[in-house]
Design an enzyme around this catalytic site. Structure first.
Site, mmCIF file in Angstrom:
data_model
loop_
_atom_site.group_PDB
_atom_site.id
_atom_site.type_symbol
_atom_site.label_atom_id
_atom_site.label_comp_id
_atom_site.label_asym_id
_atom_site.label_seq_id
_atom_site.Cartn_x
_atom_site.Cartn_y
_atom_site.Cartn_z
ATOM 1 N N SER A 12 -5.526 4.051 13.100
ATOM 2 C CA SER A 12 -4.261 3.762 12.415
ATOM 3 C C SER A 12 -4.322 4.088 10.926
ATOM 4 C CB SER A 12 -3.844 2.307 12.622
ATOM 5 O OG SER A 12 -4.827 1.425 12.123
ATOM 6 N N TYR A 66 -6.384 6.258 9.362
ATOM 7 C CA TYR A 66 -6.495 7.708 9.212
ATOM 8 C C TYR A 66 -5.152 8.388 9.483
ATOM 9 C CZ TYR A 66 -7.904 12.530 10.082
ATOM 10 O OH TYR A 66 -8.005 13.903 10.064
ATOM 11 N N LYS A 74 -2.844 10.716 6.928
ATOM 12 C CA LYS A 74 -2.469 12.113 7.180
ATOM 13 C C LYS A 74 -0.948 12.270 7.259
ATOM 14 C CE LYS A 74 -6.515 13.797 6.850
ATOM 15 N NZ LYS A 74 -6.856 14.777 5.812
#
Length: 174
Positions: A138, A140, A144
């Site tokens: 979650s 990461y 992004k």
């Protein structure tokens, strides 16, 4: 990213490299000097992208050693894998510091020269995770998603200066 660096060197680009490990930078510099001799300028600075002071030092050193940076590739990243319940604020901050804050600060600094020259390229290495969500990632995935949003906004804001911003979003790579 090593292959990207080599392709840029083959194209005659001067290079300013950064990493959290100075030994890796020295090895890469030696390899590049061996292959490309004195055809290009190569400089580097070690730094921790969790540290504002290190980021400021990297920016300052890049300008001192190369002058204007007209192509910026933000490719550093961290990939925390942890269930939400086991994650903590330190994990969140460390991931966002490297994956979002550092690219923001580098783009903010180096786009000023790009604007003056009316040319530049900003390449952010994102992830296919910017378009989805997967358990245990979650933090990461959120980082992004944020990098993709930053990239899209920079593209719209800077295109009038002939500065193009790209977000490359690969899936798993070696």
């Amino acid at each position: 990213m090593r292959n990207v660096v080599i392709k840029m060197a083959e194209s005659g680009c001067n290079l300013f490299l950064t990493s959290s490990k100075s030994a890796n930078l020295k090895r890469l510099e030696n390899q590049l000097r061996g292959e490309f001799g004195k055809n290009i300028k190569i400089a580097y600075e070690q730094g921790d992208l969790n540290s504002i002071e290190d980021i400021e030092n990297i920016i300052r050193t890049a300008r001192e050693r190369l002058g204007i940076i007209d192509i910026l590739i933000n490719c550093a990243g961290v990939f925390p894998v942890e269930f939400l319940e086991a994650s903590n604020l330190e994990d969140f901050e460390a991931c966002f510091n490297v994956n979002v804050r550092a690219p923001f600060l580098f783009a903010k600094a180096f786009s000023q020269d790009m604007k003056k020259n009316r040319w530049g390229r900003i390449v952010n290495i994102g992830s296919s995770s910017a378009y989805s969500g997967v358990q245990e990632t979650s933090i990461y995935c959120a980082s992004k998603h944020a990098l993709l949003g930053l990239s899209r906004s920079l593209l719209d804001e800077l295109k009038r200066y002939n500065i193009r911003t790209f977000c490359i979003s690969p899936s798993g790579i070696k």
